[in-house]
Design an enzyme around this catalytic site. Structure first.
Site, PDB file in Angstrom:
ATOM      1  N   SER A  98      -3.208  -3.241   8.696  1.00  0.00           N
ATOM      2  CA  SER A  98      -4.545  -2.450   8.496  1.00  0.00           C
ATOM      3  C   SER A  98      -5.323  -2.742   9.514  1.00  0.00           C
ATOM      4  CB  SER A  98      -5.112  -3.322   6.942  1.00  0.00           C
ATOM      5  OG  SER A  98      -6.423  -2.680   7.170  1.00  0.00           O
TER       6      SER A  98
ATOM      7  N   ASP B  77      -0.080   0.709   4.911  1.00  0.00           N
ATOM      8  CA  ASP B  77      -1.273   0.923   5.164  1.00  0.00           C
ATOM      9  C   ASP B  77      -1.955   0.327   4.034  1.00  0.00           C
ATOM     10  OD1 ASP B  77      -3.917   1.903   6.086  1.00  0.00           O
ATOM     11  OD2 ASP B  77      -3.820   3.357   4.699  1.00  0.00           O
ATOM     12  N   LEU B  78      -3.381  -0.089   3.945  1.00  0.00           N
ATOM     13  CA  LEU B  78      -3.994  -0.532   3.065  1.00  0.00           C
ATOM     14  C   LEU B  78      -5.108   0.345   2.121  1.00  0.00           C
ATOM     15  CD1 LEU B  78      -5.415  -4.137   2.478  1.00  0.00           C
ATOM     16  CD2 LEU B  78      -6.917  -2.181   2.061  1.00  0.00           C
ATOM     17  N   TYR B  79      -5.921   0.876   3.077  1.00  0.00           N
ATOM     18  CA  TYR B  79      -7.056   1.575   2.693  1.00  0.00           C
ATOM     19  C   TYR B  79      -6.542   2.853   2.437  1.00  0.00           C
ATOM     20  CZ  TYR B  79      -9.845  -2.182   4.255  1.00  0.00           C
ATOM     21  OH  TYR B  79     -10.455  -3.616   4.421  1.00  0.00           O
TER      22      TYR B  79
END
Length: 224
Positions: free
Chosen positions: A118, A10-12
């Site tokens: 994402s 995941d990014l955020y």
């Protein structure tokens, strides 16, 4: 090494600190930046879930804009169009957590393909990763845009399986968001939850396969 043939991040909130926008928010409303950032992020998440349920998809940049407008109205903090645009641009260059560059380098050295999956738009993901100069670590940058719905819908998690050409059982999914980790586990990924803040895992009928406090621990666990 465990039976891991690729890692999906995941990014955020996992690789990148969403609250790195608190300082720019503080420039517009001194002393209120962290409060503004927290509500902005909360509504951003809520809007992805609500739009998914409504079947009313818009890209993540629009969600981010709408969530900021709500936050400024709710907190009664005036934000003109130029300031709103400037703060949304800050979301395209949020900062990685301190341990992330070294952790990604270690994992890449293990010859494991790395990917980001994402809710961010294609432009959002590329902008964030390029701003931090970490793009060379990733074989795939995968956006929910392709599914026209947001995580935790199964069709988003399926994108990584398809693009990396690996069965989900061979791809380790890594997220700091318990709702996201739960969605990935429900889909069938083995999951590592990054619990930096000592939070409680959500009660959604799923459990992570492994829990770490920071990404510096990930390579050690995979190699053990």
């Amino acid at each position: 090494m465990k039976n891991v043939r690729g890692i999906v991040f995941d990014l955020y909130g996992t690789l990148y600190d969403v609250h790195s926008v608190a300082a720019p928010c503080d420039r517009y409303h001194p002393g209120r930046g962290r409060e503004m950032s927290a509500l902005w992020r909360q509504k951003q998440l809520e809007y992805t879930w609500l739009r998914s349920l409504m079947g009313a998809y818009v890209d993540f940049e629009q969600v981010t804009h709408d969530a900021l407008v709500f936050a400024s109205h709710h907190l009664k903090l005036p934000l003109d169009r130029a300031a709103c645009s400037a703060l949304c641009q800050e979301y395209l260059k949020i900062q990685p957590f301190p341990e992330v560059p070294a952790a990604l380098a270690r994992l890449q050295a293990m010859a494991l393909p790395l990917a980001i999956l994402s809710n961010g738009s294609v432009n959002s993901i590329r902008s964030v990763v390029a701003a931090s100069q970490l793009e060379h670590h990733f074989a795939h940058l995968i956006s929910a845009d392709s599914a026209q719905i947001f995580k935790p819908h199964d069709s988003v998690y399926q994108l990584a399986e398809q693009q990396m050409q690996r069965h989900r059982s061979e791809l380790l999914f890594v997220s700091s968001n318990a709702w996201d980790a739960s969605g990935a586990r429900h889909f069938g990924y083995p999951v590592c939850w990054v619990n930096r803040a000592g939070n409680t895992f959500d009660e959604l009928g799923q459990s992570p396969d492994h829990v770490i406090q920071g990404l510096e621990q990930l390579a050690d666990w995979i190699a053990s």
